[in-house]
Design an enzyme around this catalytic site. Structure first.
Site, PDB file in Angstrom:
ATOM      1  N   ARG A 187      95.531  13.913 -66.597  1.00  0.00           N
ATOM      2  CA  ARG A 187      94.531  12.844 -66.402  1.00  0.00           C
ATOM      3  C   ARG A 187      94.358  11.947 -67.629  1.00  0.00           C
ATOM      4  O   ARG A 187      93.332  11.317 -67.825  1.00  0.00           O
ATOM      5  CB  ARG A 187      93.172  13.418 -66.013  1.00  0.00           C
ATOM      6  CG  ARG A 187      93.193  14.147 -64.710  1.00  0.00           C
ATOM      7  CD  ARG A 187      91.802  14.253 -64.133  1.00  0.00           C
ATOM      8  NE  ARG A 187      91.863  14.951 -62.875  1.00  0.00           N
ATOM      9  CZ  ARG A 187      91.806  16.265 -62.749  1.00  0.00           C
ATOM     10  NH1 ARG A 187      91.673  17.017 -63.821  1.00  0.00           N
ATOM     11  NH2 ARG A 187      91.881  16.811 -61.560  1.00  0.00           N
ATOM     12  N   LYS A 221      98.082  -2.377 -69.901  1.00  0.00           N
ATOM     13  CA  LYS A 221      98.678  -2.380 -68.555  1.00  0.00           C
ATOM     14  C   LYS A 221      99.906  -1.466 -68.578  1.00  0.00           C
ATOM     15  O   LYS A 221     100.794  -1.638 -69.413  1.00  0.00           O
ATOM     16  CB  LYS A 221      99.103  -3.791 -68.149  1.00  0.00           C
ATOM     17  CG  LYS A 221      97.956  -4.644 -67.651  1.00  0.00           C
ATOM     18  CD  LYS A 221      98.468  -5.937 -67.035  1.00  0.00           C
ATOM     19  CE  LYS A 221      97.310  -6.782 -66.553  1.00  0.00           C
ATOM     20  NZ  LYS A 221      97.761  -8.097 -66.053  1.00  0.00           N
ATOM     21  N   GLU A 248     106.517 -16.137 -74.131  1.00  0.00           N
ATOM     22  CA  GLU A 248     105.140 -15.619 -74.159  1.00  0.00           C
ATOM     23  C   GLU A 248     104.420 -16.117 -75.419  1.00  0.00           C
ATOM     24  O   GLU A 248     103.215 -16.354 -75.401  1.00  0.00           O
ATOM     25  CB  GLU A 248     105.119 -14.084 -74.101  1.00  0.00           C
ATOM     26  CG  GLU A 248     105.829 -13.470 -72.890  1.00  0.00           C
ATOM     27  CD  GLU A 248     105.063 -13.581 -71.568  1.00  0.00           C
ATOM     28  OE1 GLU A 248     103.899 -14.024 -71.565  1.00  0.00           O
ATOM     29  OE2 GLU A 248     105.655 -13.220 -70.523  1.00  0.00           O
ATOM     30  N   LYS A 274      96.222 -12.326 -77.731  1.00  0.00           N
ATOM     31  CA  LYS A 274      96.170 -11.310 -76.673  1.00  0.00           C
ATOM     32  C   LYS A 274      94.965 -10.380 -76.893  1.00  0.00           C
ATOM     33  O   LYS A 274      94.246 -10.042 -75.949  1.00  0.00           O
ATOM     34  CB  LYS A 274      97.470 -10.505 -76.636  1.00  0.00           C
ATOM     35  CG  LYS A 274      97.446  -9.401 -75.601  1.00  0.00           C
ATOM     36  CD  LYS A 274      98.320  -9.603 -74.431  1.00  0.00           C
ATOM     37  CE  LYS A 274      98.024  -8.611 -73.316  1.00  0.00           C
ATOM     38  NZ  LYS A 274      99.123  -8.321 -72.459  1.00  0.00           N
ATOM     39  N   GLU A 279      91.025  -7.487 -66.186  1.00  0.00           N
ATOM     40  CA  GLU A 279      91.406  -8.730 -65.503  1.00  0.00           C
ATOM     41  C   GLU A 279      90.480  -9.077 -64.342  1.00  0.00           C
ATOM     42  O   GLU A 279      90.921  -9.339 -63.232  1.00  0.00           O
ATOM     43  CB  GLU A 279      92.875  -8.659 -65.025  1.00  0.00           C
ATOM     44  CG  GLU A 279      93.474 -10.045 -64.823  1.00  0.00           C
ATOM     45  CD  GLU A 279      94.977 -10.026 -64.540  1.00  0.00           C
ATOM     46  OE1 GLU A 279      95.707  -9.239 -65.162  1.00  0.00           O
ATOM     47  OE2 GLU A 279      95.387 -10.819 -63.683  1.00  0.00           O
ATOM     48  N   ARG A 335      91.086 -12.692 -68.473  1.00  0.00           N
ATOM     49  CA  ARG A 335      92.433 -12.162 -68.712  1.00  0.00           C
ATOM     50  C   ARG A 335      93.481 -12.849 -67.832  1.00  0.00           C
ATOM     51  O   ARG A 335      94.666 -12.882 -68.171  1.00  0.00           O
ATOM     52  CB  ARG A 335      92.450 -10.636 -68.512  1.00  0.00           C
ATOM     53  CG  ARG A 335      93.789 -10.018 -68.904  1.00  0.00           C
ATOM     54  CD  ARG A 335      93.740  -8.515 -69.090  1.00  0.00           C
ATOM     55  NE  ARG A 335      95.060  -8.018 -69.432  1.00  0.00           N
ATOM     56  CZ  ARG A 335      95.324  -6.814 -69.888  1.00  0.00           C
ATOM     57  NH1 ARG A 335      94.347  -5.956 -70.076  1.00  0.00           N
ATOM     58  NH2 ARG A 335      96.557  -6.437 -70.174  1.00  0.00           N
ATOM     59  N   ASN A 387      98.307 -15.169 -67.440  1.00  0.00           N
ATOM     60  CA  ASN A 387      99.344 -15.382 -66.422  1.00  0.00           C
ATOM     61  C   ASN A 387      99.804 -16.832 -66.363  1.00  0.00           C
ATOM     62  O   ASN A 387     100.457 -17.230 -65.400  1.00  0.00           O
ATOM     63  CB  ASN A 387      98.837 -14.930 -65.049  1.00  0.00           C
ATOM     64  CG  ASN A 387      98.551 -13.449 -65.049  1.00  0.00           C
ATOM     65  OD1 ASN A 387      99.319 -12.673 -65.605  1.00  0.00           O
ATOM     66  ND2 ASN A 387      97.427 -13.051 -64.473  1.00  0.00           N
ATOM     67  N   HIS A 405     103.151 -17.792 -64.974  1.00  0.00           N
ATOM     68  CA  HIS A 405     103.645 -16.621 -64.245  1.00  0.00           C
ATOM     69  C   HIS A 405     103.614 -16.798 -62.729  1.00  0.00           C
ATOM     70  O   HIS A 405     104.311 -16.098 -62.012  1.00  0.00           O
ATOM     71  CB  HIS A 405     102.862 -15.371 -64.629  1.00  0.00           C
ATOM     72  CG  HIS A 405     103.181 -14.866 -66.016  1.00  0.00           C
ATOM     73  ND1 HIS A 405     103.033 -15.652 -67.138  1.00  0.00           N
ATOM     74  CD2 HIS A 405     103.656 -13.670 -66.462  1.00  0.00           C
ATOM     75  CE1 HIS A 405     103.391 -14.950 -68.222  1.00  0.00           C
ATOM     76  NE2 HIS A 405     103.772 -13.746 -67.820  1.00  0.00           N
ATOM     77  N   HIS A 448     106.994 -15.803 -61.453  1.00  0.00           N
ATOM     78  CA  HIS A 448     107.222 -14.586 -60.660  1.00  0.00           C
ATOM     79  C   HIS A 448     107.962 -14.906 -59.374  1.00  0.00           C
ATOM     80  O   HIS A 448     108.839 -14.151 -58.946  1.00  0.00           O
ATOM     81  CB  HIS A 448     105.891 -13.919 -60.299  1.00  0.00           C
ATOM     82  CG  HIS A 448     105.369 -13.035 -61.391  1.00  0.00           C
ATOM     83  ND1 HIS A 448     104.027 -12.786 -61.545  1.00  0.00           N
ATOM     84  CD2 HIS A 448     106.006 -12.355 -62.366  1.00  0.00           C
ATOM     85  CE1 HIS A 448     103.863 -11.978 -62.594  1.00  0.00           C
ATOM     86  NE2 HIS A 448     105.043 -11.717 -63.095  1.00  0.00           N
ATOM     87  N   HIS A 472     112.459 -12.270 -67.486  1.00  0.00           N
ATOM     88  CA  HIS A 472     111.066 -12.604 -67.197  1.00  0.00           C
ATOM     89  C   HIS A 472     110.609 -13.832 -68.000  1.00  0.00           C
ATOM     90  O   HIS A 472     110.071 -14.792 -67.448  1.00  0.00           O
ATOM     91  CB  HIS A 472     110.189 -11.388 -67.487  1.00  0.00           C
ATOM     92  CG  HIS A 472     108.731 -11.657 -67.361  1.00  0.00           C
ATOM     93  ND1 HIS A 472     108.134 -11.928 -66.149  1.00  0.00           N
ATOM     94  CD2 HIS A 472     107.755 -11.743 -68.307  1.00  0.00           C
ATOM     95  CE1 HIS A 472     106.845 -12.157 -66.360  1.00  0.00           C
ATOM     96  NE2 HIS A 472     106.597 -12.049 -67.644  1.00  0.00           N
TER      97      HIS A 472
END
Ligand code: GLY
Length: 369
Positions: A122, A144, A186, A230, A240, A244, A248, A251, A255, A268
């Site tokens: 956990r 993330k 980025e 960041k 998010e 946040r 993106n 993106h 994406h 990416h």
């Protein structure tokens, strides 16, 4: 030049250390955090060959007991099967709640190690030692973690903040040139969404793709600005639910381009470069920012050696459909991050499809001419 940036999240704050040669201080830095003695170091064979022994030597010198495991390289192996392998090693070596998994690698290794650490018993500690530019400025920070599902990237995951992010800019020297350029997307993103000074610094640098070899102060400063951006954003909104989302930027279309080209044509960061150009054009059409600023942005993306246009043979309607499949779509509406000035963006789900279509069409025609 070295710097320490604090990621300020209640009960889970941690430092990002940026210092040339800091790989050799990994053990010392972890020891100062009073982490348990057992460490599972996760890497891939190539990165381990370059840096594994130094990392282990540093950890052992600081009194840690280390086992290491190399996962096969590449996004293809970012699966629950790989995570299972890490659980087996954790079990065999009796990793405990106080133990730590250390991710030595790029975004894929960082995301998987983070996810294994988030779920084993956990949740045990994870330390991120990113070796790619993208991982240094983005994926290693902010917690993330996750793996891919056969039907979509990063569909399985958890938020799990690291105890430390240790960045040694010298390791960028062994990063393939294309990976470095992709990571630069980025960095440019932070210049547009958050940090005007960073944007100016990047604009003033002649050889963005050579930075890791020549001027260490400059790359350190660029890393510091990016990580600070960041950290600022994640510190305000860990999960998010608000700001946040600005991370993106580029993106949404990025994406969709990646997914439509089956993750084969573009890295990416390259797709994010294309996405930022498209988002800039949308913002101009909506009267949100100026043509001059979009041109300044695009010049920087080009200078970084990144693509700026979608391939001419990509089906625009399929691309528009793919936007709907993005996991960040909210109540059926596509969410865009759009610039209003260099250094400031806004999030909106009110972009008419016709404008998206126009921008994508113009982009692809320019690419083919
Ligand atoms: N890479 C986007 C985020 O961390 O939220």
């Amino acid at each position: 030049m070295s710097s320490v940036i604090k990621v300020d999240i209640p009960e889970k704050s941690y430092d990002i250390t940026i210092a040339p040669g800091s790989l050799d201080q990994l053990g010392e830095q972890m020891a100062s955090l009073k982490l348990g003695k057992k460490v599972l170091l996760v890497s891939n064979p190539m990165i381990f060959k370059y840096y594994g022994e130094r990392a282990i030597a540093s950890l052992e010198k600081a009194g840690f007991q280390v086992v290491s495991y190399n996962l096969p390289p590449g996004e293809r192996y970012k699966t629950l099967n790989s995570i299972h392998k890490l659980y087996d090693i954790a079990l065999e070596n009796r990793l405990e709640r106080s133990s730590t998994m250390v991710a030595l690698g790029g975004g894929v290794i960082g995301d998987m190690t983070g996810f294994a650490a988030a779920t084993w018993l956990r949740g045990i500690n994870v330390v991120q030692v990113p070796t790619s530019l993208l991982a240094m400025v983005d994926s290693a920070i902010g917690g993330k973690t996750g793996v891919n599902h056969p039907h979509g990237k990063n569909l399985i995951g958890a938020f799990h903040q690291p105890s430390l992010v240790l960045i040694d800019p010298e390791v960028l020297k062994t990063l393939p040139a294309r990976e470095f350029r992709a990571g630069m997307a980025e960095v440019i993103k932070y210049g547009i969404i958050w940090d005007t000074e960073l944007f100016t610094q990047l604009t003033a640098s002649k050889h963005l793709d050579q930075l890791r070899y020549v001027k260490s102060d400059l790359i350190n400063s660029i890393l510091t600005h990016s990580c600070q951006a960041k950290a600022d954003v994640v510190g305000k909104d860990e999960k998010e639910s608000g700001i946040r989302a600005i991370l993106n930027y580029g993106h949404t279309i990025g994406h969709a381009v990646e997914s439509l080209t089956e993750y084969r044509l573009f890295k990416h960061g390259e797709a994010v470069g294309i996405g930022m150009v498209a988002a800039g054009d949308i913002a101009v059409k909506l009267g949100l920012w100026t043509q001059a600023d979009t041109e300044r942005q695009n010049a920087l993306i080009k200078k970084a050696g990144l693509p700026t246009q979608i391939p001419a043979d990509l089906d625009i309607e399929a691309l528009i459909d793919a936007l709907q499949l993005d996991k960040k779509v909210k109540s059926g509406k596509v969410r865009f991050v759009l610039p209003t000035q260099i250094g400031t963006v806004k999030v909106t789900d009110e972009v008419p499809t016709e404008i998206i279509r126009e921008v994508l069409k113009v982009g692809s025609q320019q690419f083919s001419s």
